[in-house]
Design a protein around this motif. Structure first.
Motif, PDB file in Angstrom:
ATOM      1  N   UNK C 198      40.599 -61.672  11.940  1.00 28.58           N
ATOM      2  CA  UNK C 198      40.628 -61.540  13.714  1.00 28.58           C
ATOM      3  C   UNK C 198      40.695 -59.453  13.802  1.00 28.58           C
ATOM      4  N   UNK C 199      39.611 -59.294  14.582  1.00 27.68           N
ATOM      5  CA  UNK C 199      39.493 -58.292  14.714  1.00 27.68           C
ATOM      6  C   UNK C 199      39.288 -57.657  16.063  1.00 27.68           C
ATOM      7  N   UNK C 200      40.697 -56.245  16.348  1.00 28.56           N
ATOM      8  CA  UNK C 200      40.530 -55.995  18.347  1.00 28.56           C
ATOM      9  C   UNK C 200      40.206 -54.566  18.489  1.00 28.56           C
ATOM     10  N   UNK C 201      39.471 -54.520  19.128  1.00 29.79           N
ATOM     11  CA  UNK C 201      39.275 -53.159  19.611  1.00 29.79           C
ATOM     12  C   UNK C 201      39.024 -52.742  20.747  1.00 29.79           C
ATOM     13  N   UNK C 202      38.833 -52.046  21.393  1.00 29.27           N
ATOM     14  CA  UNK C 202      39.376 -51.101  22.944  1.00 29.27           C
ATOM     15  C   UNK C 202      41.241 -51.167  22.988  1.00 29.27           C
ATOM     16  N   UNK C 203      42.054 -51.531  22.233  1.00 32.37           N
ATOM     17  CA  UNK C 203      43.041 -51.870  22.720  1.00 32.37           C
ATOM     18  C   UNK C 203      44.499 -50.821  21.548  1.00 32.37           C
ATOM     19  N   UNK C 204      44.127 -50.518  20.390  1.00 31.27           N
ATOM     20  CA  UNK C 204      44.704 -50.489  19.628  1.00 31.27           C
ATOM     21  C   UNK C 204      44.465 -48.836  19.225  1.00 31.27           C
ATOM     22  N   UNK C 205      45.980 -47.824  19.437  1.00 31.50           N
ATOM     23  CA  UNK C 205      46.031 -46.421  19.966  1.00 31.50           C
ATOM     24  C   UNK C 205      45.376 -45.839  18.007  1.00 31.50           C
ATOM     25  N   UNK C 206      44.586 -46.109  17.112  1.00 35.00           N
ATOM     26  CA  UNK C 206      44.326 -45.906  16.458  1.00 35.00           C
ATOM     27  C   UNK C 206      42.974 -45.911  16.633  1.00 35.00           C
ATOM     28  N   UNK C 207      41.760 -46.923  17.281  1.00 36.66           N
ATOM     29  CA  UNK C 207      40.521 -47.371  16.980  1.00 36.66           C
ATOM     30  C   UNK C 207      41.583 -49.171  16.844  1.00 36.66           C
ATOM     31  N   UNK C 208      39.945 -49.576  16.541  1.00 38.19           N
ATOM     32  CA  UNK C 208      39.879 -50.855  16.138  1.00 38.19           C
ATOM     33  C   UNK C 208      40.537 -51.394  14.057  1.00 38.19           C
ATOM     34  N   UNK C 209      41.043 -52.486  15.084  1.00 31.94           N
ATOM     35  CA  UNK C 209      42.991 -53.153  14.227  1.00 31.94           C
ATOM     36  C   UNK C 209      42.798 -54.303  13.737  1.00 31.94           C
ATOM     37  N   UNK C 210      43.075 -55.036  12.350  1.00 28.92           N
ATOM     38  CA  UNK C 210      42.796 -56.634  12.623  1.00 28.92           C
ATOM     39  C   UNK C 210      44.460 -56.684  13.052  1.00 28.92           C
ATOM     40  N   UNK C 211      43.834 -58.132  13.668  1.00 26.25           N
ATOM     41  CA  UNK C 211      45.907 -58.467  14.126  1.00 26.25           C
ATOM     42  C   UNK C 211      45.791 -59.636  13.311  1.00 26.25           C
ATOM     43  N   UNK C 212      47.327 -59.136  12.738  1.00 28.24           N
ATOM     44  CA  UNK C 212      48.086 -59.881  11.292  1.00 28.24           C
ATOM     45  C   UNK C 212      49.055 -60.913  11.977  1.00 28.24           C
ATOM     46  N   UNK C 213      48.868 -60.951  13.669  1.00 29.24           N
ATOM     47  CA  UNK C 213      50.246 -62.741  14.592  1.00 29.24           C
ATOM     48  C   UNK C 213      48.799 -63.343  14.284  1.00 29.24           C
ATOM     49  N   UNK C 214      47.334 -62.349  15.851  1.00 29.89           N
ATOM     50  CA  UNK C 214      46.793 -63.569  15.636  1.00 29.89           C
ATOM     51  C   UNK C 214      45.697 -64.306  14.112  1.00 29.89           C
ATOM     52  N   UNK C 215      45.239 -64.019  13.173  1.00 31.15           N
ATOM     53  CA  UNK C 215      45.078 -64.409  12.145  1.00 31.15           C
ATOM     54  C   UNK C 215      46.363 -65.315  11.570  1.00 31.15           C
ATOM     55  N   UNK C 216      47.823 -65.136  11.099  1.00 35.53           N
ATOM     56  CA  UNK C 216      48.099 -65.447  10.929  1.00 35.53           C
ATOM     57  C   UNK C 216      48.638 -67.245  11.677  1.00 35.53           C
TER      58      UNK C 216
END
Lengths: 783, 166, 265
Positions: C198-216
């Protein structure tokens, strides 16, 4: 009603040039030898100018001139002024600070113009503008009006102690206090009316051309009122005497108030043209427009509305702080006073009202009239308060309004206005029927099943148009009269030119004005031309704003048409050897009533110009001028109902239904009227849901482009359901009230009343962005 | 400076321009085609939409030199001689314009939209597809109406053509 | 815009040669670079236009393997029927970028090379476990995106294509910024043979990232209901006038739910 006359849904004459790309806007104008201007603007909200070094800029490629405020002052160019005097409660005049078209020793907002560069190309002008070196010493700044009134706030102008421009009152304070003491219930509301940026799609522009041989200036500018621009630039800014200054406002891409005012740039382009010897054009980019167009609204208000035990309003007390920005724009003082507080009675019979308004300088762009101008702020105050009161009193919003409607006319309010005609219950009934108000509960339940929150809200607005009776506004401080002019020229072949002081920048005057002529004389629309927007062609006029072009502008045309008709009948009577009292005009002919004797319109016109056979002593020709000064304001009113659906997971609000039932008096072209309402609603919904200018603590405008300022787009809006039920205005010959601003005035409270209905509490400010609604859903307490 | 060569509204044109010249400025200033407008700095308002090689693009977000070699249609080239294009006619019939400033971009966008949806359009699609065109006057109500009407007219016309061909 | 020198590259090799002059930048669709240059926020001395290099365009779908040329436009991605069959989430994502006129010009290579923190494509690349192909090497998306507007690309390195194996399930949901219409939060979720991403754009202050919580949560059960009660920390999320970090944290979960629902639909 004829096919093309008054009341007909005629497609617009002016459209062809716009749909084929042949419109002519200021940026489309090219004058031989024309060069381009770029302004160096203050990056600081508040600073002293210590030094301006233009040497590097002057040496840049293509640069013709780099000019400063010192040079401008040395040439005698005057300061910008506010043209409406307001006196404080203590009798003292408003405290107007100096506004130089180019700042000399101090800047007061981000975007304040300091230096102008003229160069061969726009790119070169901008390159050189960046090379101008200005040393600033920053001062503390303040962007918020309430903070600006506080102790220790930075002071903007030496003339205005504590940043207070005036502290003004309307109505009866003591009587209102006493009435509130008797109230069985008082509804108290704090209201913020968010600051908006007008955003006409055509950015402001000016092209100044000084002709040395003739010692004459021409200014093409994006203006709603070119004659006012000429008057002000000659009388107050010393650009040139009126006879040596021609102002042309060609096709103008929307105004919404923002193009009423005379801004520094057009003054500077004219002056720079003389200084540099070349025609100078400036066109704002969008960010410049955000920074420097006059903004709208920005009020902080507290309201107390008292009710007796029968839910009748006993009194209303309103206290408003209005942000006027860094300088007083041309009509900035009138907007939060006579255009605002005089409408605080709404559609209601309120025995006593007191309104207090304090206006304040801040380190922000100047604030002035924007579509609705004061009336949206008043409507928001009254209609939010009524809705909240209904919820507090446990009665339906419609019932509370009905209980308090003004029902007999004329009705004198406690705040100057005398309402002449209206039927507020009729608009409310029409809107509720159209909105299927009764079926709302079912729709709400269905939405709940989908996990959505539904709400419904209404707004019963009234506004004042037909601005304005000159003597009345003169007594209230206006620096100008607000009449309108018209000249009707019948040509020898019977075709007609109407020269009007009104200015069309989207309103469709070329069609509606021609429809009026068609109805009077039977001349086909194609044979009627409307001329406007050029001070060399058209007699002095006051321009278009405040929904005045129908009620005032067309009334002037009626007066001129009356004179033409009288003379035409005299000529026809002479030709037909009949009594002039027996002549009627029908189907393009002047007839002797009840006979088949007639003379066609064009033959009568020809006779006027050949002058071979005119009545004894009559001057040849057929051309008449009239000036019309209204006898009263007009009072459009109506009821708007908005229904929303909120996604509670994201806070996003969708408008699922928007109903407008308006009373505009008589209507010339229903298609154009509906278009005006649609556009107004979109701006009102924009204010309620999307738009808001945000300055940060250091006075930087955070919403300075479409990346951050949310313009309503097609998918933000539904199709609207609009209708009219009209009571003719008794105050002008056509019975018209005005329709240009109603949509923007009536809609914001309807939207917010709907959202707060869905939320179950009142703790929400405009714009109701998804983030705010989401937070409100979590933080609020139920009613 | 670069030499730019284009076919604009069916006519081959060329000119030497600074490389930084945007297509919209080349059209407006070099070719005097001032129907294409500039309403923002951030590629959002769509007043500048033209067709480049048959597709709607924002001419404020393309260098003239980048477009060199392409075929461009502007609002001035849309009508067939004296006959209005059906989209132009629909904007007039439905009062889809007021001040006219956004109109050329709206019409060019609408024409492209209808071309891409030959089987017709619905209101939701039209509104979604207008995301890149901002109008401040009309509230979009009559623009949407005009595009739906033009889409109907054009799909009828193309169907009857197809029928005749068959 | 400042003065700039334009060069039109005829091939990737030609582009690499031309990029050596001055402070040059590659120009693909120009949908981000040209606006930045117009507002004088970007000031390259030279532009090397990749738009006319035929080898960089086009979409190939072979079984589950997808390769998309770098200068393929958003419009072409959105409307590719073969791609729609194997990975409708990606065509859907492309159909949401900008507006029709922007989609006609903007390219996938330009978008990922720019790595705007609010761009849509980076989230897809990360969630699809895509490989970014350049003229020099192949890079896993996990190693490619380096932060705000930062990637692993060297100055003379050109993205030539992206390639990935279409997962069994994929979905994208976006909450646009009300003003700019860029992603204020966009979540791309996939369920493939290597598990859930699960990758998140638009939200991270360091750009795109994978969300551990969502993936778990989605690893346990790839259903929207699995995300009920799940929260993501707001600590490293962006805050601005449109959305606070807390609001974005909420949107991450809500968009993830909608993305999963779309993936399962």
């Amino acid at each position: 009603m004829g096919m093309e006359g008054v009341g007909a849904r005629v497609a617009r004459k002016e459209d062809k040039r716009f749909i084929t790309g042949s419109g002519r806007y200021v940026d489309d104008m090219v004058v031989p030898g024309m060069k381009h201007a770029a302004f160096v603007r203050s990056p600081h909200a508040h600073a002293d100018i210590k030094k301006i070094d233009v040497k590097k800029a002057e040496a840049m490629p293509g640069v013709i001139g780099v000019l400063t405020g010192k040079q401008l002052k040395a040439d005698g160019i005057g300061n910008l002024i506010c043209g409406w005097m307001i006196h404080s409660k203590d009798g003292s005049p408003m405290k107007m600070g100096a506004w130089s078209p180019l700042a000399v020793d101090r800047v007061r907002y981000v975007g304040d113009a300091v230096v102008v560069v003229v160069a061969d190309t726009k790119g070169q002008a901008r390159d050189a503008a960046e090379a101008v070196e200005i040393t600033y010493k920053e001062r503390k700044s303040v962007a918020d009006a309430v903070e600006a009134l506080g102790k220790g706030a930075p002071q903007l102008h030496p003339e205005a102690e504590g940043n207070l421009i005036f502290d003004w009152g309307i109505g009866d304070a003591a009587k209102t206090e006493a009435a509130l003491k008797t109230a069985a219930h008082i509804t108290r509301v704090n209201i913020v009316n968010n600051r908006l940026v007008p955003n006409a799609m055509e950015p402001r522009a000016a092209l100044g051309h000084y002709d040395n041989a003739e010692d004459h200036y021409t200014c093409w500018t994006t203006s709603q009122n070119p004659h006012v621009a000429r008057l002000v630039m000659s009388a107050f800014y010393n650009v040139a005497p009126e006879n040596k200054l021609r102002v042309i406002a060609p096709d103008v891409g929307g105004g919404f108030g923002s193009k009423i005012y005379i801004y520094p740039e057009e003054i500077v382009c004219l002056w720079a043209s003389k200084r540099t010897g070349v025609p100078v054009k400036w066109v704002a980019d969008r960010t410049e427009s955000f920074l420097t167009d006059a903004h709208g609204r920005d009020h902080h208000t507290t309201v107390e509305m008292g009710f007796d035990k029968n839910n009748k309003i006993v009194g209303l007390k309103v206290d408003t702080i209005a942000n006027l920005g860094a300088y007083m724009s041309l009509f900035s003082s009138a907007t939060p006073t006579y255009l605002y507080a005089t409408l605080l009675s709404g559609q209601y019979d309120i025995p006593t009202i007191y309104g207090n308004v304090r206006t304040v300088y801040t380190n922000t762009a100047p604030v002035d009239a924007y579509r609705g101008a004061g009336r949206p702020e008043a409507t928001y105050v009254v209609e939010r308060t009524m809705e909240i009161a209904a919820r507090e009193l446990g009665v339906s919003p419609a019932e509370l309004r009905r209980t308090n409607f003004v029902t007999s006319f004329p009705h004198q309010t406690p705040v100057i206005m005398c309402y002449d005609a209206g039927d507020y219950g009729a608009s409310l009934d029409a809107a509720m029927k159209q909105a299927d108000y009764a079926g709302f509960a079912k729709r709400k339940a269905a939405a709940a099943k989908k996990g959505k929150l539904r709400g419904i809200g209404m707004s019963c607005y009234i506004e004042a148009c037909g601005i304005a009776p000159s003597a009345a506004v003169g007594s209230l401080g206006a620096g100008v009269g607000l009449w309108e002019s018209a000249e009707v020229r019948v040509n020898a072949v019977g075709t007609i030119e109407v020269l009007t002081g009104s200015h069309s920048h989207g309103q469709g005057h070329e069609t509606t004005f021609a429809q009026l002529v068609n109805s009077r004389f039977g001349v086909p629309l194609d044979s009627v031309s409307i001329v406007h927007g050029d001070t060399d062609k058209v007699q002095m006029g006051m321009g278009t704003y405040g929904s005045r072009s129908g009620a005032v502008g067309m009334s002037a045309i009626v007066k001129a048409l009356d004179k033409v008709e009288a003379k035409a009948k005299k000529i026809a009577a002479h030709l037909l050897e009949a009594d002039e009292g027996d002549i009627v005009i029908e189907n393009g002919q002047l007839k002797v009533a009840g006979t088949d004797k007639n003379v066609p319109w064009f033959q009568m016109a020809l006779a006027a110009y050949t002058a071979h056979n005119l009545p004894q002593g009559m001057e040849p020709g057929l051309k008449e001028t009239a000036f019309y000064d209204p006898s009263n304001f007009t009072f459009p009113a109506g009821c708007y109902i908005c229904e929303v659906e909120i996604d509670p997971e994201t806070g996003k609000t969708d408008i699922v239904q928007f109903v407008a039932a308006d009373d505009f008096g008589n209507i010339i072209n229903p298609m154009i009227v509906e278009g005006q309402v649609h556009g107004g609603i979109a701006q009102g919904v924009g204010q309620a849901l999307l738009e808001g200018a945000v300055y940060d603590a250091s006075g930087q405008l955070l919403t300075a482009s479409y990346m951050d300022y949310t313009m309503p787009r097609a998918d933000d809006l539904p199709s609207f359901q609009v209708s009219t039920s009209n009571t003719p205005c008794p105050g002008n010959p056509l019975g018209m009230k005005g329709c240009g601003e109603a949509g923007a005035i009536g809609s914001p409270p309807a939207v917010i009343n709907a959202i707060t209905d869905a939320l179950g509490h009142e703790n929400l400010t405009m714009p109701a962005t998804p983030q705010k609604v989401w937070a409100a859903l979590r933080a609020g307490t139920k009613h | 400076m670069s030499e730019v060569t284009l076919v604009v509204n069916g006519r081959k044109v060329s000119g030497a321009v600074e490389d930084r010249t945007l297509l919209v400025h080349f059209l407006r200033e070099n070719l005097n085609l001032t129907g294409t407008h500039v309403g923002c700095d951030t590629s959002q308002c769509g007043a500048c939409v033209v067709h480049v090689d048959g597709k709607a693009v924002k001419s404020c977000t393309m260098l003239a030199v980048q477009a060199s070699g392409s075929t461009v249609t502007t609002i001035e080239g849309l009508a067939n001689g004296a006959d209005l294009h059906p989209v132009q006619a629909a904007f007039k019939e439905n009062h889809g314009l007021q001040c006219g400033f956004c109109t050329p971009g709206m019409i060019m966008t609408a024409t492209d939209m209808i071309r891409r949806h030959p089987d017709g359009l619905d209101e939701a699609t039209v509104r979604a597809e207008l995301e890149g065109n901002i109008c401040r006057c009309t509230g979009y109500h009559n623009i949407v109406k005009a595009i739906l009407a033009a889409s109907k007219t054009m799909s009828k016309a193309s169907k009857s053509k197809a029928n005749k061909a068959a | 815009m400042y003065s700039v020198n334009y060069h039109r590259a005829t091939s990737v090799a030609d582009a690499v040669k031309k990029i050596k002059s001055g402070d040059a930048k590659f120009l693909a669709g120009g949908m981000t670079l040209i606006p930045a240059m117009k507002t004088r926020l970007a000031a390259p001395s030279d532009l090397v236009d990749l738009g006319h290099i035929a080898e960089l365009k086009g979409i190939k779908v072979s079984g589950k393997t997808v390769t998309i040329g770098a200068t393929t436009t958003h419009f072409d991605v959105a409307n590719d029927e073969k791609l729609k069959k194997v990975c409708p989430a990606l065509t859907h994502l492309a159909s949401l970028i900008g507006d029709p006129a922007v989609r006609h010009r903007g390219t996938i290579g330009g978008s990922i090379a720019n790595n705007d923190p609010a761009a849509d494509y980076p989230s897809a690349m990360l969630a699809l476990g895509a490989t970014i192909v350049t003229n020099k090497r192949e890079l896993a998306a996990d190693k490619f995106f380096k932060g705000l507007f930062e990637t692993a690309l060297k100055d003379d390195e050109i993205v030539t294509a992206v390639t990935f194996t279409a997962p069994a399930k994929a979905g994208y949901a976006k909450f646009p910024n009300p003003a700019s219409r860029y992603a204020m939060t966009g979540v791309f979720v996939t369920k493939g043979k290597d598990g859930v991403r699960a990758a998140v754009t638009g939200a991270g202050d360091d750009g795109v990232f994978r969300s551990k919580e969502i993936e778990a949560a989605l690893t346990k059960k790839f259903e929207a209901s699995a995300l009920e009660g799940v929260s993501v920390p707001s600590k490293n999320l962006m805050g601005d006038i449109h959305a606070s970090p807390e609001y974005r944290a909420n949107l991450v979960v809500v968009m993830a739910k909608r993305a999963v629902a779309a993936a399962n639909a």
